[in-house]
Scaffold this motif. Structure first.
Motif, short mmCIF file in Angstrom:
data_model
loop_
_atom_site.label_atom_id
_atom_site.label_comp_id
_atom_site.label_asym_id
_atom_site.label_seq_id
_atom_site.Cartn_x
_atom_site.Cartn_y
_atom_site.Cartn_z
N ASN A 154 0.44 2.45 3.83
CA ASN A 154 -1.13 3.01 3.37
C ASN A 154 -1.91 2.04 3.59
OD1 ASN A 154 -2.86 4.01 1.52
ND2 ASN A 154 -1.44 5.08 0.43
N ARG A 156 -5.00 2.12 2.77
CA ARG A 156 -6.14 2.01 1.66
C ARG A 156 -5.28 0.78 0.72
NH1 ARG A 156 -7.32 6.48 3.60
NH2 ARG A 156 -9.46 7.05 3.70
N LEU A 157 -4.15 1.30 0.25
CA LEU A 157 -3.35 0.34 -0.58
C LEU A 157 -3.42 -0.91 -0.02
CD1 LEU A 157 -1.86 1.23 -3.14
CD2 LEU A 157 0.26 1.03 -1.88
N ILE A 160 -6.83 -2.84 -0.28
CA ILE A 160 -7.07 -3.08 -1.99
C ILE A 160 -6.29 -4.46 -2.09
CG2 ILE A 160 -6.32 -2.44 -4.39
CD1 ILE A 160 -6.99 0.59 -3.49
N GLU B 87 -2.82 9.42 1.48
CA GLU B 87 -2.95 7.95 1.21
C GLU B 87 -3.81 7.84 -0.32
OE1 GLU B 87 -3.09 5.33 5.30
OE2 GLU B 87 -4.84 5.15 3.77
N ILE B 88 -5.02 8.67 -0.19
CA ILE B 88 -6.01 8.60 -1.22
C ILE B 88 -5.09 8.90 -2.41
CG2 ILE B 88 -7.87 9.68 -2.33
CD1 ILE B 88 -8.85 10.02 0.54
N VAL B 91 -2.48 6.53 -3.68
CA VAL B 91 -3.20 5.24 -4.37
C VAL B 91 -3.92 5.75 -5.83
CG1 VAL B 91 -4.85 3.39 -4.42
CG2 VAL B 91 -3.84 4.18 -2.34
N ILE B 160 -11.95 -0.12 -8.24
CA ILE B 160 -10.85 0.32 -7.18
C ILE B 160 -11.16 2.01 -7.37
CG2 ILE B 160 -8.65 0.61 -6.46
CD1 ILE B 160 -8.26 -2.16 -7.25
N LEU B 164 -12.06 5.39 -4.79
CA LEU B 164 -11.16 6.56 -4.62
C LEU B 164 -11.67 7.86 -5.13
CD1 LEU B 164 -7.96 4.74 -5.80
CD2 LEU B 164 -8.20 5.54 -3.63
N GLU B 167 -13.79 9.25 -2.28
CA GLU B 167 -13.21 9.74 -1.39
C GLU B 167 -12.36 11.18 -1.56
OE1 GLU B 167 -11.21 6.51 1.66
OE2 GLU B 167 -10.90 6.25 -0.44
#
Lengths: 230, 230
Positions: A154, A156-157, A160, B87-88, B91, B160, B164, B167
Motif C-alpha cells: 500500500n 500510501r501507507l 505515511i 488503498e485510500i 488507510v 494524515i 485522506l 483524496e
DNA sequence: GAACTGTAGATTGTCAACAATACGCGATCA
DNA sequence: TGATCGCGTATTGTTGACAATCTACAGTTC
C-alpha cells in the motif's frame, strides 16, 4: 524499445525531493540540533544549489513535520516533546496494526518475501549490536518496521510510515547510547518476525502493541526528551 | 502581553500553504479533470501571485498525493484507479480504528464534545440530502470523519487524515450524483455516532470496517472510477 | 509509405536581485 | 532604574528573467 538493462532515466525525480532526502538523512542523524534555525542561503551554498530548490526541499520537510516553519522567521528543526513521542508511536501502532492485518490476509508467498527481508535486517541488527554502533542500530530498527509496512504494497501507507520513521529516528536520537535493554531489542523484532511467519494474528497484534508501548516508556522516561547529548 | 481577543496574527501561516489550501479545495471540487496538466504560469496569474510561491504550493499537493509531478514535464491532477480507492480506504480504516480506540480510552467529556460536533454535522447532512446537494454532502461526509479523528487530539493523525479526506472527496467526485443508497449514508453515520456515545468498542470498530468496505464497493463497482462526468 | 532526424514551440527548472518583515541593540524619557 | 521607542541588521518572501528539457510536427531519406 524496452529500456536496456542497467540503464534508467537519470534523476527522474524532482530536484527538491533529492535535496529533501539528503537533508532528512542529515537531520535524523543529528547534524542539526533540535530548535536550531536552518539558514536558507547558507545551506544553499553548502549543497551547491540555489535558494529556490532548497526552499522547496525545506518546505517539504516542514510538511513531513521534522521541520517547523514560522512565517518571516524561517524554518527550525523540530523539538520533540513527550506528547510528540506519544503521538508518533500511537500513529505507528495504527499503521503497523493495519499492515499486519493486510499482510496476514495476503498470499503466503508475499509474506515469505517480507519475512526473508526482515530476517536479513535482524541479522544485520545483531551484528551492529555487537559493534555497539547506535546510529546503525537506529537505522536498522526503522528499516525493519518500514520493510514490514512495505510488505503490504500500500503506497500510501508506506509513504505515511516513512515520515513516521524519520520522526522516530529523531526520537531515538535523543536516547543516543542509552538504547535501553539492547538485547531485548533484537529479541522483540525476532518475535514479531516469528509471529508473522506463523501467521498468529492475535499474537502479532499484541506484540506490536507491546513493542510500541515499551518504546514510548523508554523514550519518555528520560527527563529531557528533546536534547541532543553527543 | 497576551493577544487581545478577536485579534490574531495576520496570515501567520506560510503563503504557499494558503495557496495550497485554495488549490486543494478547487481540485476536490472538480475544477480540474483527472490527468489534466496544471500550468504554473497560468495559475500564478489567476491567483495573482508569482510562480515561486505557486510552485511551492503545487509541490505541497504533490506530496499529499492529489497531484503527481513528472520532472521537466509538470504536475498533473491525480487519476484514481480502483487500486487507489482500495488503498485510500484501507488507510482510512486504519486511522479511524485507531481514533476510535483512542477516543474510547479518553475522558467521557471529551467524547461528549466530539459527539456534539458529529451530531450537528449529521443534521446538516440530512438537510443537504433533502436538497440533493451532492457537493455539500460529500463535504459533510468527510467533515464528519475528520471531526471524528480530530476528537483524538493527535495532530499527526489529524494531518494524515486531512490528506485522506481530500483524496476521498476526489473518489466521491467520480461517483457524482450517483451517491448510492443515500438514506443509508446518513443512517450509517448516525450508527457510528450512537456506538461512540454508548462506548461500544467492538460495535464501533465493526461499524467503521463495514462503512469503509461498503464505500469501496460503491466506488469500485462503477466501470470507470476515474472519469468526471459533470 | 514508413521510419528516422531535426527544428520549433511551450513548459518547467534554476537563478540572482529586490522588497518586506522581524529581531536585537542602543538611545530616550518618565 | 525601568520601560519604550526607533534604527540597523539579518533573514526570509517575492519577483522576473534566463537556461534546460521535453513534446510535437514537419522534412528527409530509404
Amino acid at each position: 524499445m524496452a529500456a536496456p538493462e542497467g540503464m534508467f532515466v537519470l534523476e527522474g525525480r524532482p530536484t527538491a525531493q533529492l535535496i529533501a532526502d539528503q537533508l532528512r538523512e542529515l537531520i535524523v542523524q543529528g547534524a542539526f540540533s533540535p530548535g536550531q534555525q536552518v539558514n536558507e542561503s547558507a545551506l544553499a551554498s553548502q549543497l551547491s544549489t540555489s535558494r529556490g530548490p532548497l526552499r522547496e526541499a525545506l518546505q517539504r520537510l516542514c510538511q513531513e513535520g521534522i521541520l517547523v516553519s514560522k512565517r518571516n522567521r524561517g524554518v527550525f528543526v523540530l523539538e520533540l516533546s513527550a506528547d510528540d513521542v506519544k503521538e508518533i508511536y500511537a500513529v505507528r501502532e495504527a499503521v503497523e496494526l493495519a499492515a499486519a492485518t493486510t499482510l496476514l490476509d495476503s498470499d503466503a508467498e508475499e509474506v515469505a518475501d517480507t519475512c526473508r527481508e526482515l530476517k536479513g535486517i535482524i541479522r544485520s541488527m545483531a551484528k551492529q549490536v555487537a559493534a555497539s554502533d547506535w546510529q546503525a542500530i537506529a537505522r536498522l530498527d526503522m528499516q525493519f518496521h518500514t520493510s514490514f509496512v512495505s510488505g503490504t504494497g500500500n503506497t500510501r501507507l508506506i509513504r505515511i510510515y516513512e515520515t513516521l520513521a524519520a520522526e522516530s529516528r529523531m526520537c531515538i536520537l535523543s536516547l543516543e547510547v542509552a538504547y535501553p535493554r539492547i538485547d531485548a531489542l533484537v529479541q522483540e523484532h525476532q518475535m514479531i518476525l516469528d509471529l508473522l511467519e506463523t501467521r498468529d494474528r492475535m499474537g502479532l497484534q499484541g506484540a506490536i502493541k507491546r513493542h510500541m508501548q515499551k518504546a514510548v516508556e523508554d523514550l519518555t522516561s528520560k527527563p529531557e526528551v528533546t536534547g541532543i547529548s553527543v
